[in-house]
Design a protein around this motif. Structure first.
Motif, PDB file in Angstrom:
ATOM      1  N   LEU A 133     109.535  48.513  56.257  1.00  0.00           N
ATOM      2  CA  LEU A 133     108.147  48.768  56.681  1.00  0.00           C
ATOM      3  C   LEU A 133     107.422  49.654  55.673  1.00  0.00           C
ATOM      4  N   LEU A 134     108.106  50.680  55.210  1.00  0.00           N
ATOM      5  CA  LEU A 134     107.489  51.578  54.230  1.00  0.00           C
ATOM      6  C   LEU A 134     107.215  50.846  52.922  1.00  0.00           C
ATOM      7  N   ASP A 135     108.165  50.021  52.485  1.00  0.00           N
ATOM      8  CA  ASP A 135     107.969  49.275  51.239  1.00  0.00           C
ATOM      9  C   ASP A 135     106.829  48.268  51.369  1.00  0.00           C
ATOM     10  N   ALA A 136     106.717  47.626  52.546  1.00  0.00           N
ATOM     11  CA  ALA A 136     105.615  46.678  52.759  1.00  0.00           C
ATOM     12  C   ALA A 136     104.275  47.385  52.628  1.00  0.00           C
ATOM     13  N   ALA A 137     104.180  48.593  53.183  1.00  0.00           N
ATOM     14  CA  ALA A 137     102.938  49.360  53.071  1.00  0.00           C
ATOM     15  C   ALA A 137     102.660  49.735  51.616  1.00  0.00           C
ATOM     16  N   LYS A 138     103.693  50.125  50.880  1.00  0.00           N
ATOM     17  CA  LYS A 138     103.505  50.490  49.466  1.00  0.00           C
ATOM     18  C   LYS A 138     103.087  49.283  48.634  1.00  0.00           C
ATOM     19  N   LEU A 139     103.704  48.128  48.907  1.00  0.00           N
ATOM     20  CA  LEU A 139     103.373  46.920  48.145  1.00  0.00           C
ATOM     21  C   LEU A 139     101.932  46.496  48.405  1.00  0.00           C
ATOM     22  N   GLU A 140     101.494  46.575  49.656  1.00  0.00           N
ATOM     23  CA  GLU A 140     100.113  46.208  49.981  1.00  0.00           C
ATOM     24  C   GLU A 140      99.127  47.145  49.295  1.00  0.00           C
ATOM     25  N   ALA A 141      99.502  48.412  49.191  1.00  0.00           N
ATOM     26  CA  ALA A 141      98.612  49.393  48.563  1.00  0.00           C
ATOM     27  C   ALA A 141      98.738  49.400  47.048  1.00  0.00           C
ATOM     28  N   GLY A 142      99.672  48.607  46.497  1.00  0.00           N
ATOM     29  CA  GLY A 142      99.880  48.578  45.047  1.00  0.00           C
ATOM     30  C   GLY A 142     100.464  49.861  44.510  1.00  0.00           C
ATOM     31  N   ARG A 143     101.273  50.540  45.333  1.00  0.00           N
ATOM     32  CA  ARG A 143     101.844  51.827  44.935  1.00  0.00           C
ATOM     33  C   ARG A 143     103.367  51.777  44.844  1.00  0.00           C
ATOM     34  N   MET A 144     103.907  50.619  44.554  1.00  0.00           N
ATOM     35  CA  MET A 144     105.351  50.481  44.430  1.00  0.00           C
ATOM     36  C   MET A 144     105.748  50.632  42.958  1.00  0.00           C
ATOM     37  N   PRO A 145     106.345  51.767  42.589  1.00  0.00           N
ATOM     38  CA  PRO A 145     106.718  51.957  41.177  1.00  0.00           C
ATOM     39  C   PRO A 145     107.980  51.181  40.814  1.00  0.00           C
ATOM     40  N   VAL A 146     108.128  50.908  39.535  1.00  0.00           N
ATOM     41  CA  VAL A 146     109.324  50.240  39.020  1.00  0.00           C
ATOM     42  C   VAL A 146     109.967  51.162  37.989  1.00  0.00           C
ATOM     43  N   PHE A 147     111.270  51.423  38.164  1.00  0.00           N
ATOM     44  CA  PHE A 147     112.002  52.320  37.278  1.00  0.00           C
ATOM     45  C   PHE A 147     113.030  51.493  36.487  1.00  0.00           C
ATOM     46  N   TRP A 148     112.708  51.214  35.229  1.00  0.00           N
ATOM     47  CA  TRP A 148     113.580  50.396  34.389  1.00  0.00           C
ATOM     48  C   TRP A 148     114.705  51.237  33.819  1.00  0.00           C
ATOM     49  N   ALA A 149     115.912  50.658  33.820  1.00  0.00           N
ATOM     50  CA  ALA A 149     117.074  51.343  33.257  1.00  0.00           C
ATOM     51  C   ALA A 149     118.164  50.319  32.955  1.00  0.00           C
ATOM     52  N   ARG A 150     119.110  50.704  32.090  1.00  0.00           N
ATOM     53  CA  ARG A 150     120.260  49.851  31.785  1.00  0.00           C
ATOM     54  C   ARG A 150     121.387  50.192  32.753  1.00  0.00           C
ATOM     55  N   PHE A 151     122.007  49.156  33.333  1.00  0.00           N
ATOM     56  CA  PHE A 151     123.120  49.383  34.256  1.00  0.00           C
ATOM     57  C   PHE A 151     123.957  48.107  34.325  1.00  0.00           C
ATOM     58  N   ASP A 152     125.116  48.233  34.958  1.00  0.00           N
ATOM     59  CA  ASP A 152     126.044  47.116  35.089  1.00  0.00           C
ATOM     60  C   ASP A 152     125.735  46.379  36.392  1.00  0.00           C
ATOM     61  N   LEU A 153     125.167  45.195  36.278  1.00  0.00           N
ATOM     62  CA  LEU A 153     124.796  44.416  37.463  1.00  0.00           C
ATOM     63  C   LEU A 153     126.032  43.956  38.227  1.00  0.00           C
ATOM     64  N   ALA A 154     127.102  43.657  37.513  1.00  0.00           N
ATOM     65  CA  ALA A 154     128.330  43.224  38.184  1.00  0.00           C
ATOM     66  C   ALA A 154     128.866  44.325  39.090  1.00  0.00           C
ATOM     67  N   GLU A 155     128.862  45.574  38.600  1.00  0.00           N
ATOM     68  CA  GLU A 155     129.305  46.697  39.421  1.00  0.00           C
ATOM     69  C   GLU A 155     128.386  46.906  40.618  1.00  0.00           C
ATOM     70  N   LEU A 156     127.076  46.719  40.407  1.00  0.00           N
ATOM     71  CA  LEU A 156     126.122  46.853  41.510  1.00  0.00           C
ATOM     72  C   LEU A 156     126.396  45.828  42.600  1.00  0.00           C
ATOM     73  N   VAL A 157     126.698  44.583  42.219  1.00  0.00           N
ATOM     74  CA  VAL A 157     126.993  43.536  43.200  1.00  0.00           C
ATOM     75  C   VAL A 157     128.278  43.870  43.958  1.00  0.00           C
ATOM     76  N   ARG A 158     129.302  44.345  43.237  1.00  0.00           N
ATOM     77  CA  ARG A 158     130.566  44.694  43.894  1.00  0.00           C
ATOM     78  C   ARG A 158     130.383  45.823  44.898  1.00  0.00           C
ATOM     79  N   VAL A 159     129.661  46.865  44.508  1.00  0.00           N
ATOM     80  CA  VAL A 159     129.460  48.013  45.396  1.00  0.00           C
ATOM     81  C   VAL A 159     128.636  47.607  46.622  1.00  0.00           C
ATOM     82  N   THR A 160     127.577  46.848  46.395  1.00  0.00           N
ATOM     83  CA  THR A 160     126.727  46.430  47.515  1.00  0.00           C
ATOM     84  C   THR A 160     127.494  45.537  48.479  1.00  0.00           C
TER      85      THR A 160
END
Length: 289
Positions: A133-160
């Motif tokens: 709900l909070l993210d939907a409100a931020k997206l509608e208001a155009g206030r959703m920031p994006v934080f770019w970084a390098r990371f291991d996607l495979a590890e992210l999938v395993r942990v999630t």
């Protein structure tokens, strides 16, 4: 040598031709007058219709302004209520996590561990709904920031995916995670994890006990593709585009058997668009999506 002379009286022919021309001109004048009258009538009708259209447009503009105000109030309400709910939920989840860790390393009964795990899982589900709900409100208001970084996607999938292992065991669901050893990418790790969490939550919600769910991370050159597949009931063909709309659910309010806000897949699509990703929804051989 000779002159041949011929004379013919054409008076009647000329008079008749003149008479016919006069009658034809009279008919044309009458028709022109009738057309002019019709044009004047149509012009009056168009003028009246334009006045009615102008009035309707003014009313529509007022209604649109009112809807915009209501939509802004709705987004503000979602943002406020989400902020108010997230803090107590965090204070609930943290002690439950500590208790779950303590129970895992102690001689506590299986029933106690099950009840604590159930409370923790439901608290996390509620926290995720509030965050959506909070993210939907931020997206509608155009206030959703994006934080770019390098990371291991495979590890992210395993942990999630590991967050769902206990649930898979309790429901006897064959949960398989297929990922390469490593896959370094540049993106927003938090948003990618939210995408995967929502997709997996949706898969577990609609997959029956003793079903199967697969998560795959496929890499090819400079492309990485995450696939979530299940053998649940699937999504009707006519609904496959609409399920990405906010508050849209396949089940009606009368026949609903599963809870949810209808924001999960909408947030998935919004985050994918935000990260310039691409979503594809296809039927699996087992009927799931």
């Amino acid at each position: 040598a000779y002159i041949l002379h011929h004379a013919e009286d054409v008076t009647e022919f000329v008079v008749r031709h003149y008479h016919d021309s006069t009658q034809h001109l009279s008919k044309v004048e009458v028709r022109a007058q009738r057309m002019e009258a019709e044009i004047m009538q149509r012009a009056a009708e168009v003028k009246q219709a334009n006045r009615a259209l102008k009035t309707a447009m003014e009313e529509l503009e007022q209604m649109n302004q009112r809807l915009t105000e209501l939509d802004h109030l709705k987004s503000q309400f979602f943002a406020n209520i989400s902020h108010e709910l997230r803090t107590p939920l965090t204070l609930i989840i943290a002690p439950l996590e500590n208790r779950m860790r303590w129970l895992t390393g102690s001689n506590a009964s299986a029933e106690e561990r099950h009840e604590t795990g159930l409370m923790l899982r439901n608290a996390r589900i509620l926290y995720r709904h509030v965050t959506d709900l909070l993210d939907a409100a931020k997206l509608e208001a155009g206030r959703m920031p994006v934080f770019w970084a390098r990371f291991d996607l495979a590890e992210l999938v395993r942990v999630t995916a590991s967050y769902f292992e206990l649930l898979a065991q309790e429901r006897d669901i064959a949960f398989q995670v297929i990922v390469p050893e490593a896959c370094v990418v540049e993106s927003d790790s938090e948003k990618l994890q939210r995408i995967l969490l929502n997709l997996l939550s949706n898969a577990f919600k609609f997959t029956q006990d003793k079903g199967c769910i697969f998560v795959r991370l496929v890499t090819a050159e400079a492309c990485a593709q995450i696939e979530v597949q299940d053998n649940g009931p699937g999504i009707p063909a006519e609904m496959r585009e609409h399920v990405f709309e906010r508050f849209m659910q396949v089940e009606s309010s009368v026949t609903r058997q599963h809870g949810g806000t209808g924001l999960g897949l909408a947030i998935v699509k919004d985050f994918a668009d935000l990260l310039h990703g691409k979503l594809e929804l296809e039927e699996s051989p087992g009927g799931g999506a």
